[in-house]
Design an enzyme around this catalytic site. Structure first.
Site, mmCIF file in Angstrom:
data_model
loop_
_atom_site.group_PDB
_atom_site.id
_atom_site.type_symbol
_atom_site.label_atom_id
_atom_site.label_comp_id
_atom_site.label_asym_id
_atom_site.label_seq_id
_atom_site.Cartn_x
_atom_site.Cartn_y
_atom_site.Cartn_z
ATOM 1 N N CYS A 126 6.010 -4.149 15.793
ATOM 2 C CA CYS A 126 5.562 -3.114 16.733
ATOM 3 C C CYS A 126 4.090 -3.395 17.074
ATOM 4 O O CYS A 126 3.284 -3.670 16.180
ATOM 5 C CB CYS A 126 5.717 -1.712 16.139
ATOM 6 N N CYS A 148 -1.078 6.432 10.110
ATOM 7 C CA CYS A 148 0.121 5.778 10.628
ATOM 8 C C CYS A 148 -0.238 4.501 11.365
ATOM 9 O O CYS A 148 -1.145 4.480 12.193
ATOM 10 C CB CYS A 148 0.845 6.714 11.574
ATOM 11 N N CYS A 151 0.988 -1.618 15.355
ATOM 12 C CA CYS A 151 1.068 -1.460 13.899
ATOM 13 C C CYS A 151 0.500 -2.658 13.141
ATOM 14 O O CYS A 151 0.860 -3.811 13.415
ATOM 15 C CB CYS A 151 2.543 -1.236 13.523
ATOM 16 N N CYS A 187 3.598 8.723 0.392
ATOM 17 C CA CYS A 187 4.105 7.862 1.464
ATOM 18 C C CYS A 187 4.321 6.469 0.856
ATOM 19 O O CYS A 187 3.379 5.856 0.360
ATOM 20 C CB CYS A 187 3.095 7.831 2.607
ATOM 21 N N GLU A 246 0.836 -1.202 0.000
ATOM 22 C CA GLU A 246 0.000 0.000 0.000
ATOM 23 C C GLU A 246 0.871 1.252 0.000
ATOM 24 O O GLU A 246 1.964 1.261 0.571
ATOM 25 C CB GLU A 246 -0.917 -0.008 1.228
ATOM 26 N N CYS A 305 6.547 -6.647 7.654
ATOM 27 C CA CYS A 305 7.676 -6.122 8.441
ATOM 28 C C CYS A 305 7.969 -7.119 9.544
ATOM 29 O O CYS A 305 7.047 -7.681 10.136
ATOM 30 C CB CYS A 305 7.298 -4.759 9.040
HETATM 31 S S1 SF4 Z 1 5.850 0.577 12.876
HETATM 32 FE FE1 SF4 Z 1 5.162 -1.201 11.692
HETATM 33 S S2 SF4 Z 1 6.185 -1.019 9.722
HETATM 34 FE FE2 SF4 Z 1 7.261 0.362 11.158
HETATM 35 S S3 SF4 Z 1 8.916 -0.895 12.002
HETATM 36 FE FE3 SF4 Z 1 7.203 -1.146 13.419
HETATM 37 S S4 SF4 Z 1 6.131 -2.992 12.653
HETATM 38 FE FE4 SF4 Z 1 7.497 -2.299 11.030
#
Ligand code: SF4
Length: 345
Positions: A123, A340, A126, A112, A99, A119
C-alpha cells in the site's frame, strides 16, 4: 543461542488448547488435565519457563524442557508518545524485528499486534508496505507480543487489534490459531468481540474470518470507494474489486450480526474530494458499517500530504448524516511513528 533457536522443539506457546491437548497425549502420553494446567500457566499466568509450573512434577517439567519451548521476544526499544501510546520494537529468534503498540484510551487499553515481518501488499501510504514481505509470524510470535505488552502494565489489556505490521488474512492459519488462544477463557481471555482484525480485503479472507466461531470485529481498510483511486493506494485491491468486497462485507454483517468498520485515511488531493465522498456514501449503502476517518501520517519516501481542516470538514459534512456513523479518529502515537501506516523497522 537462545531458547527460541531449537527447531526440533515444538513451540508450545503457539498451540491452541485443542492442539496442546492432542500433542501432550500423542507425544508425551499425558492425561487431558495436564493441557489445562500447562495452557493456563503459559497463557493466563504468563510463565516463560517450565520450571515455574509448580503443580507439575519435576520429571514432567524436565521432559517438557527437552521437547518444547515457550517463545519470548527480546525488547529492543520502547518509545512513548505524548498521548500515552507506547511503541515496542521486538527482536525474533532469527533477529528479524517487529513492532507492537499499546494504546491507552481509558477505560480501554488496546494492544495493536503485528502478523508479518513486512508485508507484500505494498500500500503506497504505508511504511510496512515499503519493506516487502520478509516472512509470516508464527502463532507463538503473534501471541507473545500480547504477553510482552501485558508484562509492562498493571492495567488489564481490554482490547486487541490486528492492525500492526502485515496483512492478517495473508497469514490466516497462524492468525486464526492466535485468535483461538487469546480468546480462550482458560488463558488471557480477551472476548472475541473485543478483538478486531483489519484487512485490505483479499479474495476469500473475510469469508474465512466469518467461518470462525468467534464474533470478531472486522475493519476494512477501504481508503477509497473509487476503483481507480483505490488501486493507487492499495495496489492489491486489483484482486478484489469493490463490488465483490462489498458483497463480502454484507455477508460478514449477516453471518455475525456485527457492524463493520470502514477505515478511510484522508490524503490531500487523492481521496478527499466531494466525488470521493459521494462514492463512499454509495458504497456504504445497505451495509451495517461505521466510517472511521483518519488523517494521513507522513512516512519517508511518500509524496502524500494530510488535507487541511476545511477540506476535512467538508468531507465529513457530506458524509454525515448520509452515512449512519462517521468518526474522525484521533491519530495515536504519530510523534513516535506508531500511528496507522507508520510501523516498519
Ligand atoms: S496497509 Fe501496510 S501492512 Fe496493511 S496491507 Fe497495506 S502494506 Fe500491508
Amino acid at each position: 543461542m537462545t531458547g527460541n533457536d531449537s527447531p526440533e522443539r515444538i513451540r508450545i506457546s503457539g498451540l491452541t488448547y485443542e492442539q496442546l491437548r492432542f500433542w501432550l497425549s500423542e507425544n508425551m502420553g499425558m492425561k487431558p488435565f495436564r493441557a489445562d494446567q500447562i495452557f493456563s500457566w503459559i497463557h493466563l499466568r504468563g510463565v516463560t519457563a517450565f520450571q515455574q509450573m509448580t503443580n507439575i512434577s519435576g520429571r514432567i517439567r524436565e521432559k517438557l524442557e527437552t521437547e518444547a519451548l515457550i517463545t519470548t521476544l527480546r525488547t529492543d526499544s520502547t518509545l512513548s508518545a505524548e498521548d500515552g501510546t507506547i511503541k515496542y520494537s521486538f527482536s525474533l529468534s532469527d533477529d528479524n524485528r517487529i513492532e507492537s503498540v499499546l494504546i491507552p484510551e481509558p477505560p480501554r487499553l488496546t494492544a495493536c499486534l503485528s502478523t508479518q515481518v513486512g508485508c507484500r501488499l505494498g500500500c503506497t501510504f504505508c511504511q510496512t508496505g515499503k519493506m516487502g514481505l520478509i516472512r509470516n509470524l508464527t502463532t507463538d510470535e503473534i501471541v507473545s507480543q500480547l504477553y510482552q505488552l501485558r508484562n509492562t502494565t498493571e492495567t488489564r489489556i481490554s482490547n486487541v487489534v490486528f492492525m500492526g505490521m502485515g496483512e492478517p488474512m495473508d497469514n490466516f492459519d497462524n492468525v486464526s490459531n492466535a485468535l483461538s488462544i487469546i480468546s480462550d477463557d482458560r488463558g488471557i481471555c480477551i472476548g472475541s468481540r473485543k478483538i478486531t482484525i483489519s484487512t485490505v480485503g483479499l479474495p476469500g479472507g473475510i469469508e474465512k474470518l466469518a467461518g470462525l466461531p468467534g464474533q470478531y470485529g472486522l475493519a476494512v481498510s477501504l481508503h477509497s470507494a473509487v476503483e481507480k483511486t483505490r488501486r493507487i493506494l492499495v495496489p492489491a485491491s486489483k484482486a478484489l474489486p469493490l463490488h465483490k468486497l462489498k458483497q463480502d462485507i454484507l455477508e460478514y454483517n449477516q453471518e455475525k450480526g456485527r457492524r463493520v468498520t470502514l477505515e478511510y485515511c484522508l490524503i490531500e488531493d487523492v481521496n478527499d474530494s466531494i466525488e470521493e465522498a459521494q462514492a463512499l456514501v454509495e458504497f456504504s449503502k445497505n451495509l451495517e458499517c461505521k466510517i472511521n476517518l483518519l488523517l494521513y501520517n507522513s512516512i519517508e519516501g511518500a509524496n502524500f500530504r494530510r488535507p487541511g481542516s476545511d477540506i476535512v470538514e467538508k468531507f465529513i459534512s457530506y458524509l454525515y448524516p448520509r452515512c449512519q456513523a462517521v468518526t474522525l479518529r484521533r491519530s495515536r502515537g504519530a510523534d513516535v511513528a506508531a500511528a496507522c501506516g507508520q510501523l516498519g523497522t
